[in-house]
Design a protein around this motif. Structure first.
Motif, PDB file in Angstrom:
ATOM      1  N   VAL A   1       0.838  -1.202   0.000  1.00 36.95           N
ATOM      2  CA  VAL A   1       0.000   0.000   0.000  1.00 36.95           C
ATOM      3  C   VAL A   1       0.872   1.251   0.000  1.00 36.95           C
ATOM      4  O   VAL A   1       0.635   2.206  -0.760  1.00 36.95           O
ATOM      5  CB  VAL A   1      -0.953  -0.011   1.216  1.00 36.95           C
ATOM      6  CG1 VAL A   1      -1.474   1.392   1.518  1.00 36.95           C
ATOM      7  CG2 VAL A   1      -2.118  -0.958   0.972  1.00 36.95           C
ATOM      8  N   GLU A   2       1.882   1.267   0.869  1.00 38.13           N
ATOM      9  CA  GLU A   2       2.746   2.442   0.947  1.00 38.13           C
ATOM     10  C   GLU A   2       3.484   2.690  -0.370  1.00 38.13           C
ATOM     11  O   GLU A   2       3.612   3.826  -0.825  1.00 38.13           O
ATOM     12  CB  GLU A   2       3.743   2.278   2.097  1.00 38.13           C
ATOM     13  CG  GLU A   2       3.079   2.266   3.459  1.00 38.13           C
ATOM     14  CD  GLU A   2       4.042   2.041   4.602  1.00 38.13           C
ATOM     15  OE1 GLU A   2       3.591   2.002   5.758  1.00 38.13           O
ATOM     16  OE2 GLU A   2       5.259   1.903   4.343  1.00 38.13           O
ATOM     17  N   ASP A   3       3.970   1.610  -0.985  1.00 37.62           N
ATOM     18  CA  ASP A   3       4.666   1.757  -2.256  1.00 37.62           C
ATOM     19  C   ASP A   3       3.716   2.214  -3.367  1.00 37.62           C
ATOM     20  O   ASP A   3       4.072   3.045  -4.214  1.00 37.62           O
ATOM     21  CB  ASP A   3       5.335   0.442  -2.645  1.00 37.62           C
ATOM     22  CG  ASP A   3       6.533   0.106  -1.760  1.00 37.62           C
ATOM     23  OD1 ASP A   3       7.025   1.011  -1.061  1.00 37.62           O
ATOM     24  OD2 ASP A   3       6.962  -1.059  -1.764  1.00 37.62           O
ATOM     25  N   LEU A   4       2.493   1.670  -3.363  1.00 33.51           N
ATOM     26  CA  LEU A   4       1.501   2.077  -4.355  1.00 33.51           C
ATOM     27  C   LEU A   4       1.174   3.564  -4.214  1.00 33.51           C
ATOM     28  O   LEU A   4       1.098   4.301  -5.216  1.00 33.51           O
ATOM     29  CB  LEU A   4       0.232   1.240  -4.189  1.00 33.51           C
ATOM     30  CG  LEU A   4      -0.937   1.592  -5.115  1.00 33.51           C
ATOM     31  CD1 LEU A   4      -0.616   1.200  -6.555  1.00 33.51           C
ATOM     32  CD2 LEU A   4      -2.221   0.893  -4.648  1.00 33.51           C
ATOM     33  N   CYS A   5       1.003   4.025  -2.978  1.00 31.62           N
ATOM     34  CA  CYS A   5       0.693   5.439  -2.754  1.00 31.62           C
ATOM     35  C   CYS A   5       1.853   6.324  -3.201  1.00 31.62           C
ATOM     36  O   CYS A   5       1.641   7.422  -3.751  1.00 31.62           O
ATOM     37  CB  CYS A   5       0.360   5.683  -1.286  1.00 31.62           C
ATOM     38  SG  CYS A   5      -1.229   4.979  -0.764  1.00 31.62           S
ATOM     39  N   GLY A   6       3.084   5.861  -2.969  1.00 27.57           N
ATOM     40  CA  GLY A   6       4.235   6.619  -3.429  1.00 27.57           C
ATOM     41  C   GLY A   6       4.243   6.755  -4.941  1.00 27.57           C
ATOM     42  O   GLY A   6       4.546   7.830  -5.494  1.00 27.57           O
ATOM     43  N   TYR A   7       3.880   5.677  -5.637  1.00 26.69           N
ATOM     44  CA  TYR A   7       3.801   5.717  -7.098  1.00 26.69           C
ATOM     45  C   TYR A   7       2.731   6.709  -7.554  1.00 26.69           C
ATOM     46  O   TYR A   7       2.972   7.533  -8.451  1.00 26.69           O
ATOM     47  CB  TYR A   7       3.493   4.315  -7.641  1.00 26.69           C
ATOM     48  CG  TYR A   7       3.123   4.309  -9.101  1.00 26.69           C
ATOM     49  CD1 TYR A   7       4.107   4.373 -10.090  1.00 26.69           C
ATOM     50  CD2 TYR A   7       1.787   4.271  -9.500  1.00 26.69           C
ATOM     51  CE1 TYR A   7       3.769   4.391 -11.433  1.00 26.69           C
ATOM     52  CE2 TYR A   7       1.442   4.283 -10.844  1.00 26.69           C
ATOM     53  CZ  TYR A   7       2.433   4.350 -11.809  1.00 26.69           C
ATOM     54  OH  TYR A   7       2.087   4.375 -13.133  1.00 26.69           O
ATOM     55  N   TYR A   8       1.545   6.634  -6.957  1.00 29.21           N
ATOM     56  CA  TYR A   8       0.464   7.534  -7.372  1.00 29.21           C
ATOM     57  C   TYR A   8       0.809   8.985  -7.052  1.00 29.21           C
ATOM     58  O   TYR A   8       0.410   9.898  -7.778  1.00 29.21           O
ATOM     59  CB  TYR A   8      -0.855   7.127  -6.700  1.00 29.21           C
ATOM     60  CG  TYR A   8      -1.718   6.270  -7.601  1.00 29.21           C
ATOM     61  CD1 TYR A   8      -2.806   6.798  -8.287  1.00 29.21           C
ATOM     62  CD2 TYR A   8      -1.418   4.926  -7.800  1.00 29.21           C
ATOM     63  CE1 TYR A   8      -3.581   6.025  -9.134  1.00 29.21           C
ATOM     64  CE2 TYR A   8      -2.187   4.135  -8.644  1.00 29.21           C
ATOM     65  CZ  TYR A   8      -3.268   4.692  -9.307  1.00 29.21           C
ATOM     66  OH  TYR A   8      -4.012   3.917 -10.157  1.00 29.21           O
ATOM     67  N   ARG A   9       1.543   9.214  -5.992  1.00 27.50           N
ATOM     68  CA  ARG A   9       1.922  10.588  -5.647  1.00 27.50           C
ATOM     69  C   ARG A   9       2.961  11.129  -6.624  1.00 27.50           C
ATOM     70  O   ARG A   9       2.860  12.267  -7.094  1.00 27.50           O
ATOM     71  CB  ARG A   9       2.473  10.615  -4.222  1.00 27.50           C
ATOM     72  CG  ARG A   9       2.808  12.013  -3.695  1.00 27.50           C
ATOM     73  CD  ARG A   9       3.159  11.943  -2.216  1.00 27.50           C
ATOM     74  NE  ARG A   9       3.300  13.266  -1.650  1.00 27.50           N
ATOM     75  CZ  ARG A   9       4.469  13.860  -1.380  1.00 27.50           C
ATOM     76  NH1 ARG A   9       5.596  13.226  -1.651  1.00 27.50           N
ATOM     77  NH2 ARG A   9       4.513  15.068  -0.847  1.00 27.50           N
ATOM     78  N   GLU A  10       3.972  10.315  -6.942  1.00 24.39           N
ATOM     79  CA  GLU A  10       5.053  10.777  -7.800  1.00 24.39           C
ATOM     80  C   GLU A  10       4.664  10.795  -9.276  1.00 24.39           C
ATOM     81  O   GLU A  10       5.027  11.717 -10.012  1.00 24.39           O
ATOM     82  CB  GLU A  10       6.277   9.872  -7.623  1.00 24.39           C
ATOM     83  CG  GLU A  10       6.941   9.972  -6.264  1.00 24.39           C
ATOM     84  CD  GLU A  10       8.143   9.055  -6.173  1.00 24.39           C
ATOM     85  OE1 GLU A  10       8.882   8.928  -7.177  1.00 24.39           O
ATOM     86  OE2 GLU A  10       8.346   8.453  -5.111  1.00 24.39           O
TER      87      GLU A  10
END
Length: 367
Positions: free
Chosen positions: A178-187
């Motif tokens: 989840v944390e990695d996915l959110c980082g992708y969507y943010r960047e």
């Protein structure tokens, strides 16, 4: 992983308070506090989840605010329902709290990924499709997994968000994803999203959860009903966080200025270690009508990932400082628990003639 400012969220002043909020799991143990806080701020709130049970929320929110609440029953494992709820609510803020917990995740890994990861993905897609200005997602310390020895007893070196290890269970694996996915969507997708990596939470609504994660809740609930509460086991130390502080962190993350948020993952906890013995002692102080005691057996504690979480990043970037550090939330929780069982005032001791009918005589809990 760390991230710079989101490409779709240029630096600027803090957003105004959102008029419409969508909360997955908004009637759960943490969600009820978040929903109550949003209603108190004047927002229209739509909750999405499997339950329509308002019992915990009604203890926290005045009836006057419930006219701005819409409850949508749905399953995050079934695609389409959340997107339809978002299309109807047109939220300016989405808060993703729904999760299958540790035992359920280990028993059904496919469902855990569908709900824990797939549910957050649906929230991110809904934000992008329907113009939600920000998404706040609940992660958990299980994302850390087994940490090097210096982070455990006796030294308990504070654990920053950048420490990475291998999650020890399916639940932790989903939270890391989840944390990695959110980082992708943010960047890469320009979605303004923050992940709150929660410590050991406690508060009303968790009593039905299994194992160590609900131990503190079960202690408070049993003591609030009166009777004899005996807690036995190892006198473990842990960094705990009261659910009212979790709700405060969600609000802080929702309103923090984009220019000040260099990262997207934040540790959220009480900021100090609390022993089970001290927790039980404070419950006993707040419940003098009950007999509450802890006995140390010397047997290893069952389960639980115990650490001291460094919360300085959350303080710097979103302004989170716990209002209920250590055991400070217990008195507030006891007040709520007494309301739940119809004992709003401090009653007489259980052995008095006024002992309420149905008060448990003895409850034994094991760490």
């Amino acid at each position: 992983m760390s991230a710079g400012p989101a490409r779709g969220a240029p630096p600027g002043p803090p957003p105004r308070w959102p008029r419409s909020v969508l909360v997955t799991g908004g009637l759960g143990a943490i969600g009820s506090f978040v929903t109550a806080a949003m209603l108190a701020a004047g927002a229209r709130v739509t909750t999405f989840g499997r339950t329509a049970d308002l019992s915990t929320l009604r203890l926290l929110a005045p009836e006057a605010g419930l006219d701005r609440l819409t409850v949508v029953r749905g399953d995050l494992a079934a695609r389409g329902g959340l997107m339809r709820a978002a299309a109807q609510a047109r939220p300016e803020l989405i808060v993703a709290l729904s999760s299958l917990l540790i035992r359920a995740s280990d028993q059904d890994p496919a469902a855990a990924y569908d709900v824990n990861l797939g549910g957050v993905l649906q929230c991110l897609q809904a934000a992008a499709s329907h113009g939600a200005a920000r998404v706040v997602v609940a992660s958990a310390k299980a994302a850390y997994g087994a940490l090097p020895g210096r982070y455990g007893p006796p030294g308990f070196e504070p654990v920053t968000e950048d420490v990475r290890s291998g999650p020890a269970n399916v639940y932790g694996l989903t939270k890391r994803a989840v944390e990695d996915l959110c980082g992708y969507y943010r960047e890469r997708r320009g979605v303004d999203v923050s992940c709150l990596r929660l410590g050991s939470t406690y508060g009303p609504g968790k009593e039905g959860h299994a194992g160590y994660s609900s131990l503190k809740t079960r202690i408070v609930e049993a003591a609030a009903r009166g009777g004899h509460v005996l807690v036995s086991g190892e006198n473990v130390l842990d960094d705990v966080v009261y659910n009212r502080d979790v709700a405060s962190a969600v609000l802080r993350a929702a309103l923090a200025a984009p220019a000040g948020r260099r990262h997207h993952v934040y540790n959220i906890s009480g900021g100090e270690l609390v022993s089970i013995r001290d927790f039980v002692a404070e419950v006993g102080r707040c419940c003098p009508e009950a007999s509450v005691e802890f006995t140390e057996t010397g047997h290893p504690a069952a389960g639980g990932l115990r650490m001291r979480m460094d919360i300085s990043r959350a303080a710097r970037e979103i302004g989170f400082v716990p209002a209920f550090p250590g055991t400070a939330g217990i008195a507030d929780y006891v007040r709520i628990a007494r309301q739940r069982v119809g004992r709003p005032d401090r009653p007489d001791r259980p052995d008095s003639p006024g002992r309420p009918a149905g008060t448990p005589g003895r409850v034994e809990l094991t760490v």
